[in-house]
Motif scaffolding. Sequence first.
Motif, PDB file in Angstrom:
ATOM      1  N   ILE A 160       0.826  -1.210   0.000  1.00 58.68           N
ATOM      2  CA  ILE A 160       0.000   0.000   0.000  1.00 58.68           C
ATOM      3  C   ILE A 160       0.859   1.259   0.000  1.00 58.68           C
ATOM      4  CG2 ILE A 160      -1.766   1.306   1.247  1.00 58.68           C
ATOM      5  CD1 ILE A 160      -2.774  -1.387   2.351  1.00 58.68           C
ATOM      6  N   GLU A 161       1.854   1.306   0.863  1.00 59.83           N
ATOM      7  CA  GLU A 161       2.673   2.520   0.963  1.00 59.83           C
ATOM      8  C   GLU A 161       3.467   2.754  -0.314  1.00 59.83           C
ATOM      9  OE1 GLU A 161       4.228   6.031   2.496  1.00 59.83           O
ATOM     10  OE2 GLU A 161       2.490   4.834   3.071  1.00 59.83           O
ATOM     11  N   SER A 162       4.014   1.715  -0.883  1.00 61.55           N
ATOM     12  CA  SER A 162       4.768   1.859  -2.129  1.00 61.55           C
ATOM     13  C   SER A 162       3.874   2.393  -3.246  1.00 61.55           C
ATOM     14  CB  SER A 162       5.373   0.510  -2.539  1.00 61.55           C
ATOM     15  OG  SER A 162       6.037   0.611  -3.781  1.00 61.55           O
ATOM     16  N   LEU A 163       2.669   1.845  -3.364  1.00 56.25           N
ATOM     17  CA  LEU A 163       1.739   2.315  -4.392  1.00 56.25           C
ATOM     18  C   LEU A 163       1.309   3.751  -4.117  1.00 56.25           C
ATOM     19  CD1 LEU A 163      -0.404  -0.918  -4.870  1.00 56.25           C
ATOM     20  CD2 LEU A 163       1.237   0.068  -6.488  1.00 56.25           C
ATOM     21  N   TRP A 164       1.092   4.077  -2.842  1.00 56.44           N
ATOM     22  CA  TRP A 164       0.702   5.452  -2.487  1.00 56.44           C
ATOM     23  C   TRP A 164       1.797   6.436  -2.915  1.00 56.44           C
ATOM     24  CZ3 TRP A 164       2.081   9.808   0.103  1.00 56.44           C
ATOM     25  CH2 TRP A 164       1.082  10.720   0.419  1.00 56.44           C
ATOM     26  N   GLN A 165       3.044   6.103  -2.629  1.00 57.49           N
ATOM     27  CA  GLN A 165       4.149   6.983  -3.001  1.00 57.49           C
ATOM     28  C   GLN A 165       4.235   7.156  -4.514  1.00 57.49           C
ATOM     29  OE1 GLN A 165       6.152   8.717  -0.975  1.00 57.49           O
ATOM     30  NE2 GLN A 165       5.252   7.920   0.911  1.00 57.49           N
ATOM     31  N   GLN A 166       4.050   6.076  -5.254  1.00 60.89           N
ATOM     32  CA  GLN A 166       4.110   6.170  -6.708  1.00 60.89           C
ATOM     33  C   GLN A 166       2.959   7.018  -7.257  1.00 60.89           C
ATOM     34  OE1 GLN A 166       4.835   2.363  -8.804  1.00 60.89           O
ATOM     35  NE2 GLN A 166       5.343   1.515  -6.783  1.00 60.89           N
ATOM     36  N   MET A 167       1.752   6.757  -6.784  1.00 62.32           N
ATOM     37  CA  MET A 167       0.589   7.480  -7.303  1.00 62.32           C
ATOM     38  C   MET A 167       0.663   8.970  -7.018  1.00 62.32           C
ATOM     39  SD  MET A 167      -2.683   4.961  -6.727  1.00 62.32           S
ATOM     40  CE  MET A 167      -2.451   4.766  -4.953  1.00 62.32           C
ATOM     41  N   THR A 168       1.219   9.344  -5.859  1.00 58.87           N
ATOM     42  CA  THR A 168       1.245  10.761  -5.489  1.00 58.87           C
ATOM     43  C   THR A 168       2.457  11.511  -6.025  1.00 58.87           C
ATOM     44  OG1 THR A 168       2.323  10.219  -3.382  1.00 58.87           O
ATOM     45  CG2 THR A 168      -0.095  10.393  -3.378  1.00 58.87           C
ATOM     46  N   LYS A 169       3.541  10.794  -6.348  1.00 59.43           N
ATOM     47  CA  LYS A 169       4.795  11.492  -6.668  1.00 59.43           C
ATOM     48  C   LYS A 169       5.391  11.172  -8.036  1.00 59.43           C
ATOM     49  CE  LYS A 169       6.017  11.739  -1.765  1.00 59.43           C
ATOM     50  NZ  LYS A 169       6.955  11.296  -0.704  1.00 59.43           N
ATOM     51  N   PHE A 193       5.299  13.585 -11.275  1.00 60.48           N
ATOM     52  CA  PHE A 193       6.024  14.862 -11.207  1.00 60.48           C
ATOM     53  C   PHE A 193       5.126  16.009 -10.750  1.00 60.48           C
ATOM     54  CE2 PHE A 193       7.988  18.760 -12.925  1.00 60.48           C
ATOM     55  CZ  PHE A 193       9.209  18.677 -12.284  1.00 60.48           C
ATOM     56  N   TYR A 194       3.987  16.256 -11.442  1.00 64.35           N
ATOM     57  CA  TYR A 194       3.044  17.285 -10.977  1.00 64.35           C
ATOM     58  C   TYR A 194       2.133  16.656  -9.927  1.00 64.35           C
ATOM     59  CZ  TYR A 194       4.788  19.961 -14.878  1.00 64.35           C
ATOM     60  OH  TYR A 194       5.613  20.639 -15.745  1.00 64.35           O
ATOM     61  N   ARG A 195       2.097  17.254  -8.756  1.00 62.71           N
ATOM     62  CA  ARG A 195       1.526  16.587  -7.591  1.00 62.71           C
ATOM     63  C   ARG A 195       0.369  17.372  -6.974  1.00 62.71           C
ATOM     64  NH1 ARG A 195       7.324  15.184  -4.568  1.00 62.71           N
ATOM     65  NH2 ARG A 195       8.302  14.228  -6.388  1.00 62.71           N
ATOM     66  N   GLY A 196      -0.419  16.644  -6.214  1.00 57.97           N
ATOM     67  CA  GLY A 196      -1.398  17.259  -5.335  1.00 57.97           C
ATOM     68  C   GLY A 196      -2.647  17.752  -6.038  1.00 57.97           C
ATOM     69  N   GLY A 197      -3.400  18.590  -5.325  1.00 61.41           N
ATOM     70  CA  GLY A 197      -4.660  19.100  -5.829  1.00 61.41           C
ATOM     71  C   GLY A 197      -5.809  18.168  -5.512  1.00 61.41           C
ATOM     72  N   PRO A 198      -7.029  18.685  -5.543  1.00 58.60           N
ATOM     73  CA  PRO A 198      -8.178  17.882  -5.126  1.00 58.60           C
ATOM     74  C   PRO A 198      -8.445  16.663  -6.002  1.00 58.60           C
ATOM     75  CG  PRO A 198      -8.888  19.969  -6.071  1.00 58.60           C
ATOM     76  CD  PRO A 198      -7.414  20.068  -5.877  1.00 58.60           C
ATOM     77  N   VAL A 199      -8.253  16.776  -7.325  1.00 62.74           N
ATOM     78  CA  VAL A 199      -8.599  15.663  -8.206  1.00 62.74           C
ATOM     79  C   VAL A 199      -7.650  14.488  -7.997  1.00 62.74           C
ATOM     80  CG1 VAL A 199      -8.739  14.911 -10.615  1.00 62.74           C
ATOM     81  CG2 VAL A 199      -9.745  17.095  -9.924  1.00 62.74           C
TER      82      VAL A 199
END
Length: 381
Positions: free
Chosen positions: A61-70, A73-79
């Motif tokens: 879970i943590e590895s996938l979370w890190q990949q999906m969020t980072k 390159f362009y990160r964050g935002g509500p969507v």
Amino acid sequence: MKITRVETFAVPPRWLFCRIETDEGHIGWGEPVVEGRSATVRAAVQELAEQYLIGADPLRIESLWQQMTKAGFYRGGPVLSSAVAGIDQALWDIAGKHFGAPVHQLLGGAVRERVRAYTWVGGDEPSELREQIGKHVEAGFTAVKMNASGRMSRLATTSEIDGVLERAAIARDVLGPDRDFALDCHGRFTAANARKVLPRLAELNPLFVEEPVVPEYPHLLADVVAASPVPIALGERLYSRAEMLPALQAGVAVLQPDLSHAGGISEVRRIAALAEAFDVPVAPHCPLGPLALAASLQVAFCTQNFLIQEQSIGIHYNVGAELLDYVADPEPFRFHDGYLLRTDRPGLGVDIDEKAVREADGFDSWHNPVWLHEDGSFAEW
């Protein structure tokens, strides 16, 4: 174990569900949604699934979370944060089912046996409040939340200020000294209006006043907090630890991360730990569906600095469908004197009625109202 399929379902009244299937037969459910932007989030979930999820081990879970969020390159935002949030919930649901344990057990175990919840009473029309609050008191709730105002002028009139105070006074009168009410400003106040109104609420002792100014003005927050003798809460429109930190440094009293917006169970647990370092409790935002509420409860059961839980059963937004319409067994969402009880059901602890979800899929017509000032300019809703 590998992820083999990721599906999304847009269902009324305004929710998006995510279903993740594995080659071992475990199925996880989550709720990735931005209210009024479900089609956009749906596309983001599909993109993340194709890039990072299909063929991956769902227990990492943590590895996938890190990949999906980072990794994009362009990160964050509500969507993006909401898409990740729903996927994260579903991955934790799979993990719990795989290990035969509720998510809160995987996160360290329970610190409480029941979770206090509040219910919504609207508040746009003060004349309706007394009856609405009275019904919830009769049903056993010990706390309610309502809108502090309708549309507010940039510099509030005497009538507008009196309307806020009238709502609060009605709530206190009906609830008495042993129950609580919270006021949601929805970012409708300017900083000047907040500094004018908040001190006048002190004698009515609200549990908290939520989002008095819009979250994109963090530089104003410390002054608003300093001017307020009542607790200030916010966080539903902040999506990470980094965005929550300035609010904590400004002195907010309650943090309100949303399990379907702020990166899911993984990130909200970290947000709660950050808040604990500031001696601030968390009251997760959740005017959403059964999966968002189930994920919120799993965090609440194992989080020491949890305060109270928002929930949407009967909320005024629910037109055309209700939270319990999509669950096979409503027992986890049965209230006991305003509390929800801890269970040991595996995963998120909720059984989704997949047939009902599939039949409802395709709904995407909810959008929040657009308000205008009398001169035709935009007003905060």
